[in-house]
Write a protein that holds these residues in place. Structure first.
Motif, PDB file in Angstrom:
ATOM      1  N   PRO A   1      -2.563   1.726  -4.561  1.00 16.67           N
ATOM      2  CA  PRO A   1      -2.346   3.153  -4.297  1.00 16.67           C
ATOM      3  C   PRO A   1      -3.355   3.677  -3.273  1.00 16.67           C
ATOM      4  CG  PRO A   1      -2.341   2.697  -6.658  1.00 16.67           C
ATOM      5  CD  PRO A   1      -2.869   1.473  -5.978  1.00 16.67           C
ATOM      6  N   ILE A   2      -2.874   4.518  -2.369  1.00 13.73           N
ATOM      7  CA  ILE A   2      -3.702   5.078  -1.300  1.00 13.73           C
ATOM      8  C   ILE A   2      -3.455   6.575  -1.202  1.00 13.73           C
ATOM      9  CG2 ILE A   2      -3.883   2.958   0.077  1.00 13.73           C
ATOM     10  CD1 ILE A   2      -1.484   3.849   1.704  1.00 13.73           C
ATOM     11  N   TRP A   3      -4.379   7.296  -0.553  1.00 10.16           N
ATOM     12  CA  TRP A   3      -4.163   8.717  -0.279  1.00 10.16           C
ATOM     13  C   TRP A   3      -4.703   9.046   1.093  1.00 10.16           C
ATOM     14  CZ3 TRP A   3      -7.559  12.190  -3.969  1.00 10.16           C
ATOM     15  CH2 TRP A   3      -8.814  11.610  -4.162  1.00 10.16           C
ATOM     16  N   MET A   4      -4.291  10.180   1.651  1.00  8.50           N
ATOM     17  CA  MET A   4      -4.425  10.449   3.076  1.00  8.50           C
ATOM     18  C   MET A   4      -5.590  11.383   3.392  1.00  8.50           C
ATOM     19  SD  MET A   4      -1.495  11.776   5.776  1.00  8.50           S
ATOM     20  CE  MET A   4      -0.590  10.229   5.809  1.00  8.50           C
TER      21      MET A   4
ATOM     22  N   VAL B   1       0.874  -1.167   0.000  1.00  9.61           N
ATOM     23  CA  VAL B   1       0.000   0.000   0.000  1.00  9.61           C
ATOM     24  C   VAL B   1       0.909   1.213   0.000  1.00  9.61           C
ATOM     25  CG1 VAL B   1      -1.979  -1.116   1.072  1.00  9.61           C
ATOM     26  CG2 VAL B   1      -0.235  -0.087   2.527  1.00  9.61           C
ATOM     27  N   ALA B   2       0.693   2.154  -0.918  1.00 14.42           N
ATOM     28  CA  ALA B   2       1.660   3.238  -1.087  1.00 14.42           C
ATOM     29  C   ALA B   2       0.979   4.524  -1.524  1.00 14.42           C
ATOM     30  CB  ALA B   2       2.730   2.846  -2.106  1.00 14.42           C
ATOM     31  N   ALA B   3       1.461   5.629  -0.973  1.00 15.75           N
ATOM     32  CA  ALA B   3       1.045   6.976  -1.364  1.00 15.75           C
ATOM     33  C   ALA B   3       2.272   7.745  -1.816  1.00 15.75           C
ATOM     34  CB  ALA B   3       0.374   7.699  -0.192  1.00 15.75           C
ATOM     35  N   ALA B   4       2.050   8.780  -2.610  1.00 16.72           N
ATOM     36  CA  ALA B   4       3.153   9.622  -3.090  1.00 16.72           C
ATOM     37  C   ALA B   4       3.428  10.727  -2.080  1.00 16.72           C
ATOM     38  CB  ALA B   4       2.800  10.231  -4.441  1.00 16.72           C
TER      39      ALA B   4
ATOM     40  N   LEU C   1      -5.308   6.447   5.629  1.00 15.28           N
ATOM     41  CA  LEU C   1      -5.140   6.363   4.179  1.00 15.28           C
ATOM     42  C   LEU C   1      -6.081   5.316   3.611  1.00 15.28           C
ATOM     43  CD1 LEU C   1      -1.990   6.799   5.496  1.00 15.28           C
ATOM     44  CD2 LEU C   1      -1.739   7.435   3.096  1.00 15.28           C
ATOM     45  N   HIS C   2      -6.835   5.707   2.592  1.00 14.41           N
ATOM     46  CA  HIS C   2      -7.788   4.832   1.928  1.00 14.41           C
ATOM     47  C   HIS C   2      -7.349   4.580   0.490  1.00 14.41           C
ATOM     48  CE1 HIS C   2     -10.672   4.930   5.205  1.00 14.41           C
ATOM     49  NE2 HIS C   2     -10.541   6.247   5.265  1.00 14.41           N
TER      50      HIS C   2
ATOM     51  N   PRO D   1      -0.096  15.237  -2.113  1.00 16.41           N
ATOM     52  CA  PRO D   1      -0.031  15.771  -3.486  1.00 16.41           C
ATOM     53  C   PRO D   1      -1.229  15.391  -4.352  1.00 16.41           C
ATOM     54  CG  PRO D   1       2.075  14.836  -2.846  1.00 16.41           C
ATOM     55  CD  PRO D   1       1.110  14.463  -1.773  1.00 16.41           C
ATOM     56  N   ARG D   2      -1.761  14.204  -4.145  1.00 24.42           N
ATOM     57  CA  ARG D   2      -2.914  13.790  -4.968  1.00 24.42           C
ATOM     58  C   ARG D   2      -4.139  14.639  -4.644  1.00 24.42           C
ATOM     59  NH1 ARG D   2      -6.881   9.615  -6.095  1.00 24.42           N
ATOM     60  NH2 ARG D   2      -6.511   8.749  -8.177  1.00 24.42           N
ATOM     61  N   HIS D   3      -4.293  15.008  -3.379  1.00 29.76           N
ATOM     62  CA  HIS D   3      -5.402  15.897  -3.008  1.00 29.76           C
ATOM     63  C   HIS D   3      -5.201  17.304  -3.569  1.00 29.76           C
ATOM     64  CE1 HIS D   3      -7.977  13.353  -0.678  1.00 29.76           C
ATOM     65  NE2 HIS D   3      -7.022  13.006   0.161  1.00 29.76           N
ATOM     66  N   ALA D   4      -3.946  17.707  -3.724  1.00 25.15           N
ATOM     67  CA  ALA D   4      -3.693  19.018  -4.339  1.00 25.15           C
ATOM     68  C   ALA D   4      -4.248  19.048  -5.754  1.00 25.15           C
ATOM     69  CB  ALA D   4      -2.196  19.316  -4.338  1.00 25.15           C
ATOM     70  N   LEU D   5      -4.029  17.975  -6.506  1.00 27.83           N
ATOM     71  CA  LEU D   5      -4.572  17.905  -7.867  1.00 27.83           C
ATOM     72  C   LEU D   5      -6.088  17.766  -7.838  1.00 27.83           C
ATOM     73  CD1 LEU D   5      -4.283  17.735 -10.911  1.00 27.83           C
ATOM     74  CD2 LEU D   5      -3.664  15.315 -10.667  1.00 27.83           C
ATOM     75  N   ARG D   6      -6.612  16.972  -6.916  1.00 21.63           N
ATOM     76  CA  ARG D   6      -8.070  16.821  -6.807  1.00 21.63           C
ATOM     77  C   ARG D   6      -8.739  18.174  -6.596  1.00 21.63           C
ATOM     78  NH1 ARG D   6     -11.091  17.800  -3.082  1.00 21.63           N
ATOM     79  NH2 ARG D   6      -9.311  17.956  -1.654  1.00 21.63           N
ATOM     80  N   ALA D   7      -8.160  19.026  -5.745  1.00 19.14           N
ATOM     81  CA  ALA D   7      -8.746  20.339  -5.471  1.00 19.14           C
ATOM     82  C   ALA D   7      -8.776  21.209  -6.730  1.00 19.14           C
ATOM     83  CB  ALA D   7      -7.962  21.033  -4.357  1.00 19.14           C
ATOM     84  N   VAL D   8      -7.738  21.117  -7.553  1.00 15.10           N
ATOM     85  CA  VAL D   8      -7.719  21.877  -8.813  1.00 15.10           C
ATOM     86  C   VAL D   8      -8.793  21.347  -9.759  1.00 15.10           C
ATOM     87  CG1 VAL D   8      -6.359  22.348 -10.890  1.00 15.10           C
ATOM     88  CG2 VAL D   8      -5.303  22.570  -8.626  1.00 15.10           C
TER      89      VAL D   8
END
Length: 444
Positions: free
Chosen positions: A96-99, A16-19, A75-76, A111-118
């Motif tokens: 892949p997971i994000w926090m 399980v990994a996040a960037a 992280l899900h 970082p993935r949430h940063a792109l999601r917000a855009v």
């Protein structure tokens, strides 16, 4: 997701990994029999783990560490689900997971949430960005002190010359590229055309355009992981570092994007070669944020070795039609595919932050109705243009002080990225160029 593992009973372990902010995969190895718990409940690790420096060390003055008690995030799994890991010997799967915060809020330092917000900003206007990336990388023999091109598996020889668009160069590593394309098929990464580039052992692979920016960034992140892992199985290294060889061009990560309205129409298409007013607004937004976002596009000490005049990497802030010396290029071709090519990023970027910066800057311009200066013609390196920051410290300062950056990224992201890069700047100054290359070769 559970069905995937049941259809692949040979898989014995999962990762399980996040960037993190540098695009490094951070996470855990888990036996497959415990995978259902991760899918249902997520997993936990400290929020500070997504804010480590390039060595994997805590940020000394980060409020995420001792000040907060090094609190956990939860992280899900992302919507990507399980993926095979073809570069490993044992059958394994990557999830892949994000926090998120405990209460379900997205963690602003992911970082993935940063792109999601855009992307949400686009959705709020009934718009959808369509993105494609071109990734350049080097195949390298790093078994000795001096980096060099690997021996050709076919001839046993070492070709010490640039091989721009050489079929022979591709065929020399045919087994590697065949395995790479097979692996991309397994991982559902849309790898398209491969070419040889102008550097020693340098190649480029394009990923097909996608109307889901998060998936496009996922593809780029996973592709970098795959290329590096698979190269090691073939007995050499692959690196996306910006500039491994002083005398040859570095590696870029160029981004093409257009924008669709709710009816699926390309809002950049005016039926001709010029493009629409909305396209110009997006260009202006990208130009206005370019200096402030330079740290995202060139995040490491080595990044700025690539960004020198005449080295196929833009140094001035400009736009043009069908001109690869400009930092923003409007490619020719069918008006239906009218798009913007953003040419600043190196191969060493975090794809999530890079796409967030490019698309966020474009949306700034669209929201403001901003107008760019006249497009340039001729050689951008010879023109009198505003300049992209030319060194790491200047880029850090510009990122910290940019009003455009603050419109794109959450305050927590801005703070964490600045703290990370200031720490790396401090410690990189203690290393020789050779030691810096050793750090970046496998990481970025």
């Amino acid at each position: 997701m559970k069905n995937w593992l049941r259809k692949h009973p040979q898989v014995r372990t999962i990762r399980v990994a996040a960037a993190d902010l540098n695009g490094q995969a951070r996470g855990k190895r888990i036996p497959t029999r415990f995978a259902d718990k991760v899918v249902e409940d997520g997993t936990r690790f400290p929020m500070s783990v997504l804010n480590l420096d390039i060595w994997g060390e805590d940020i000394d003055d980060s409020p995420l560490v001792f000040e907060s008690g090094d609190a956990d995030g939860i992280l899900h799994p992302t919507e990507r689900g399980f993926l095979p890991m073809p570069w490993l010997d044992a059958p394994s799967a990557l999830l892949p997971i994000w926090m998120f915060h405990e209460d379900g809020r997205p963690y602003g330092g992911d970082p993935r949430h940063a792109l999601r917000a855009v992307v949400e900003r686009y959705k709020d206007r009934g718009l959808t960005p369509v993105c494609a990336v071109e990734l350049e990388f080097f195949l390298i023999d790093d078994s000795g002190r001096k980096l060099q091109v690997p021996l050709s598996p076919r001839s046993g020889k070492r070709r010490k010359a640039a091989e721009t668009l050489s079929i022979r160069a591709l065929d020399q590593f045919d087994e590697f590229f065949t395995d790479l394309y097979d692996a991309c098929e397994e991982m559902d990464i849309p790898a398209d055309t491969a070419i040889s580039e102008a550097g020693l052992g340098q190649f480029e692979i394009n990923l097909m355009h996608c109307d889901d920016a998060l998936r496009a960034a996922d593809d780029a992140w996973l592709f970098k992981m795959l290329v590096k892992g698979l190269a090691r199985r073939h007995g050499f290294a692959a690196s996306f570092m910006a500039k491994p060889y002083e005398d040859y061009p570095g590696s870029g990560l160029h981004t093409h994007f257009s924008v669709l309205d709710k009816n699926g129409n390309n809002v950049f298409d005016d039926g001709g070669p010029q493009g629409t007013a909305i396209m110009r607004h997006a260009v202006a937004g990208c130009m206005n944020a370019m200096a402030g976002c330079a740290l995202v596009f060139a995040p490491h000490a080595n990044s700025f070795d690539r960004m020198v005049p005449g080295a196929h990497a833009p140094t001035g802030i400009s736009w043009a039609y069908e001109n690869r010396t400009s930092s923003i290029r409007i490619p020719s071709g069918s008006h239906k595919a009218r798009r913007i090519e953003h040419r600043v990023s190196g191969g060493d970027v975090n794809p999530y932050l890079m796409l967030a910066a490019v698309l966020g800057a474009a949306m700034n311009g669209i929201e403001d109705g901003a107008e760019p200066p006249a497009p340039i013609t001729g050689n951008a390196y010879a023109a009198d243009l505003p300049q992209i920051p030319g060194d790491w410290k200047s880029a850090i300062d510009a990122f910290e002080n940019s009003a455009e950056v603050k419109r794109i990224f959450a305050p927590e992201m801005v703070r964490n990225f600045i703290l990370t890069k200031r720490q790396e700047l401090h410690y990189m100054q203690e290393l020789t160029p050779q030691e810096q290359v050793e750090i970046y070769l496998d990481t970025v």
